[in-house]
Write a protein that holds these residues in place. Structure first.
Motif, mmCIF file in Angstrom:
data_model
loop_
_atom_site.group_PDB
_atom_site.id
_atom_site.type_symbol
_atom_site.label_atom_id
_atom_site.label_comp_id
_atom_site.label_asym_id
_atom_site.label_seq_id
_atom_site.Cartn_x
_atom_site.Cartn_y
_atom_site.Cartn_z
ATOM 1 N N TYR A 116 -8.036 2.694 -3.589
ATOM 2 C CA TYR A 116 -6.653 2.782 -4.061
ATOM 3 C C TYR A 116 -6.599 2.990 -5.580
ATOM 4 O O TYR A 116 -5.788 3.769 -6.083
ATOM 5 C CB TYR A 116 -5.879 1.530 -3.658
ATOM 6 N N LYS A 152 0.828 -1.193 0.000
ATOM 7 C CA LYS A 152 0.000 0.000 0.000
ATOM 8 C C LYS A 152 0.870 1.253 0.000
ATOM 9 O O LYS A 152 0.585 2.236 -0.682
ATOM 10 C CB LYS A 152 -0.904 0.026 1.236
ATOM 11 N N VAL A 165 -2.410 6.781 1.222
ATOM 12 C CA VAL A 165 -1.943 6.902 -0.158
ATOM 13 C C VAL A 165 -0.964 8.057 -0.273
ATOM 14 O O VAL A 165 0.057 7.966 -0.953
ATOM 15 C CB VAL A 165 -3.144 7.085 -1.107
#
Length: 805
Positions: free
Chosen positions: A91, A9, A140
């Motif tokens: 995402y 991630k 993010v």
């Protein structure tokens, strides 16, 4: 997206962030500033998402039959969880947004999403969903967020979005009867929703339901003193519930994820596109002169009031021409006795309203106040809303903004400041109006920001890009011309300049009235994609959309404005656009993707190193007066210096000189799934643009030529904020315009260093502070060489034709 590990991630944060998000400050020129470096931050953003206007459960769009999607029956029990998208899809969407160069999100939510079940009953599941999504955005990385409590014509029950159904019942209205009584015009009630009149939904601002609600919300105490509910005037009742719902969301974030306030969450907007309602209306028997948008049936206020009591009326019908609205006939509307007003206290009991006995249900509230006679239809006081009923003083748009709106703003500001003293509060006055005169007053503090909106009216209404003629809309509104004919702008080049000049003027008005220190954000602008009856969806020719989108972005660049573009919608499709009132603004559409089922999965690929980078990156350097060089697989060393623009000598740079910079360069990996995410981004040449992300000084001017693939930037190097350490001005250089090794960088002073990691491309520009204006230009060499070759070939043909060869 299947994310296997936390490290995978974090690839998004490590590899693709243009900016490190932190709590921002401002300088005296109204710029956002990054405290850690003192650089000016450009908010280059997108609205997410227009689908957030309507609930996910039951799934609703503006065109679905209300009897089949729980529009009225399930109004109390809707859920906006997964709006704008499920967490597992976040995402993919956030990465696509970052790949487009956006670093800011205007997060759309509605009052209905929070408080739909009834007054004071909050949807904690939705609140938790928002918090979880904000955490992902922070994870993010590289994205700032501000919250926007969104509304259009008050509520989806009035043909738009925003407020929950109980607010209409609190006002004594019956939303189920709005369509038949002409109180609102709903997309879902159209006999053929695919042929709903373009932009007709926005005429609801001048129809009864929306007019009554906004009059109550902002001016209930002035015009409806007897409208008392739960011991408060309807104005305070509605405002307090709205502000409390926004405060509940913000305080919940503060309680459960306080770190977000130090990283990505930077602000809260007041209320999207507020309206004055009936306030200031000069004559209820006539269509107001400032009602510029007239489409289809267009009743006067007294006609709307008669319709609201079930009386048949014949009203004017309009259509739009290039020179404005034109009456094309009339139409008779007969509600057959059906009323816009609730006839009993059933909903009062349901929601627990304690309504004052003087407020009689079943009759128009304005009739009860003596404004008109609901039995005979006679209008007693046509100028009732044109003056203050207590003082007799005339009122207008300016007094509304500087008194009624500011009263709401101050209440909003005080409440949210109790939750966080340093968050930016973003003031949005009525669209295209002069902002309130509040410079150096209690209404402004160091964390006040001003929001403006701008759309090109002709393109919006006709859904076509007219390259030959447009009008200076703002100039007309400001009384700049003695006749609208003089506001006509001819030629595409002049049209582009006109839009830019309008934005510059709007920014100037904000700085003049609110103060230079308050940043200005264009929180909405955009261009429709369904131009010319969706011609592009059949033949693939998006040239009109590209030209229109380029024009508005050219204007933004030339105005040095922070902005959030309208919009990103993960559900956009060619048939229904953004699935709301036939709008089609989304910069992304699944119907424009080549690969419709994108497998967005992080795994161990050959391009992923143990350090967590998706691919290695290449770097190259240029100095003032020299061309950039791109040499993969080589070590490049350079001793820092600054070129004196008046000579060819290298002058010492106080921060970089004598420190050797060694840059490792290697071949970047082939495009992977991340690169394919740009599929579905529409007119990418116009959307994905270079811009100065972080600036030492402030931007004076910027310009992108998407045909020549050139970018120019002019900066005032004077810094208003001391620099803790020397950091470069950072420019986003999208590969769409500037492929690696195929462009030149020219600067009149300083050193530039380009970085490329296979996805993101940035340019770092080092120069001395306080050396005046400095300039940078980037030029795509492949396109320029092609143009040069074409020119030589044309000259060859010319000479051959003339017999000179």
């Amino acid at each position: 997206m299947d994310v296997k590990t936390k490290r995978e991630k974090n690839l998004l944060r490590d590899s693709f962030s243009l900016i490190k998000t932190e709590r921002l400050t401002t300088d005296n020129n109204g710029n956002f500033v990054q405290p850690s470096t003192g650089r000016v931050v450009t908010l280059h953003g997108i609205n997410i998402a227009s689908c957030s206007k309507l609930p996910d459960i039951p799934y609703q769009t503006s065109y679905l039959n209300p009897n089949e999607c729980g529009f009225y029956s399930d109004a109390d029990f809707v859920s906006f969880v997964n709006r704008p998208f499920p967490l597992e899809d976040a995402y993919e969407h956030l990465t696509r947004i970052k790949l487009c160069g956006y670093n800011t999100i205007r997060f759309i939510f509605t009052w209905e999403a929070i408080e739909h079940e009834g007054p004071g009953v909050y949807d904690v599941d939705y609140i938790q969903y928002v918090i979880d999504l904000l955490k992902i955005i922070d994870e993010v990385g590289g994205l700032y967020v501000f919250l926007d409590p969104h509304q259009d014509v008050w509520s989806k029950f009035c043909g738009g979005s925003g407020a929950p159904i109980w607010t209409l019942y609190a006002a004594g209205l019956e939303p189920k009867n709005f369509e038949v009584t002409g109180a609102s015009k709903l997309h879902s009630m159209c006999s053929d929703p695919s042929k709903f009149t373009k932009m007709v939904w926005s005429t609801n601002y001048d129809k009864l339901a929306c007019q009554i609600m906004f009059t109550m919300f902002f001016s209930g105490k002035m015009f409806m003193p007897n409208a008392i509910i739960d011991g408060a005037n309807i104005q305070d009742y509605l405002q307090n519930h709205f502000i409390d719902s926004v405060a509940f969301l913000l305080s919940s974030i503060k309680k459960k994820a306080p770190s977000l306030f130090e990283t990505c969450l930077i602000g809260v907007e007041s209320l999207n596109e507020p309206s004055k309602g009936l306030y200031g209306l000069q004559d209820m028997s006539k269509i107001s002169e400032d009602q510029n948008l007239r489409l289809d049936e267009t009743p006067t206020v007294i006609q709307s009031l008669n319709l609201s009591m079930g009386h048949k009326q014949t009203v004017d019908k309009y259509s739009l021409t290039s020179f404005g609205p034109k009456k094309v006939g009339s139409i008779t509307i007969d509600p057959h006795g059906v009323k816009s007003w609730v006839s009993n206290d059933k909903m009062d009991i349901h929601y627990g309203f304690n309504r004052d006995k003087k407020w009689k249900l079943g009759d128009c509230l304005l009739s009860q106040l003596g404004v008109w006679n609901s039995k005979t239809g006679e209008l007693n006081h046509p100028d009732f809303f044109s003056k203050n009923p207590t003082t007799g003083e005339p009122i207008n748009e300016s007094t509304f903004i500087n008194i009624q709106y500011l009263s709401f703003w101050m209440k909003f500001k005080r409440k949210l400041r109790t939750i966080d003293e340093n968050i930016f509060l973003i003031m949005q006055a009525p669209v295209l109006q002069i902002p309130p005169h509040i410079r150096k007053t209690k209404y402004v503090d160091d964390k006040t920001v001003v929001a403006i909106h701008y759309y090109d009216g002709m393109t919006l209404l006709f859904k076509s890009w007219n390259r030959f003629m447009n009008v200076d809309t703002l100039g007309i509104m400001r009384g700049k011309y003695i006749s609208p004919m003089f506001a006509i702008v001819l030629g595409e080049r002049n049209i582009r300049k006109s839009i830019r000049n309008q934005l510059r003027e709007m920014k100037r008005e904000c700085q003049e009235n609110v103060g230079m220190k308050a940043p200005v954000i264009l929180t909405e602008t955009g261009m429709p994609f369904d131009m010319d009856d969706k011609k592009a969806y059949g033949d693939g020719d998006y040239s009109s959309q590209e030209a229109a989108t380029d024009a508005i972005n050219f204007a933004i660049e030339g105005s040095s404005l922070n902005f959030t573009y309208w919009c990103y919608n993960p559900e956009n499709c060619h048939k229904w656009g953004d699935r709301w009132n036939l709008e089609d603004f989304s910069v992304f559409s699944k119907d424009d993707m080549v690969a419709k089922n994108l497998d967005f999965t992080f795994g161990e690929t050959s391009g992923t190193s143990s350090s967590g980078r998706i691919s290695s990156y290449s770097e190259w350097i240029t100095t003032a007066g020299s061309e950039s060089t791109y040499k993969p697989n080589e070590h490049i060393t350079f001793t820092g210096g600054t070129i004196n623009s008046n000579s060819n000598s290298i002058g010492k740079h106080s921060e970089v000189n004598n420190s050797e910079v060694e840059l490792m360069s290697s071949v970047f990996e082939p495009r992977n799934t991340l690169g394919r995410l740009l599929e579905g981004v529409r007119v990418p040449s116009a959307i994905i643009r270079p811009y100065a992300v972080l600036v030492n000084g402030s931007v004076i001017d910027a310009s992108t030529d998407i045909k020549a693939h050139t970018y120019s930037l002019e900066v005032d190097s004077a810094r208003l904020t001391p620099a803790p350490s020397l950091e470069p001005t950072v420019v986003f250089l999208p590969e769409k315009h500037f492929p690696p090794g195929k462009f030149e960088v020219s600067v009149d002073t300083g050193i530039t260093k380009c970085k490329h990691d296979g996805i993101y491309q940035t340019l770092e520009w080092y120069y001395d502070e306080n050396v005046g204006k400095v300039h940078l230009q980037v030029k795509n060499t492949s396109t320029s060489k092609s143009a040069e070759s074409r020119g030589k070939f044309i000259m060859f043909l010319h000479l051959l034709t003339c017999g000179l060869l």
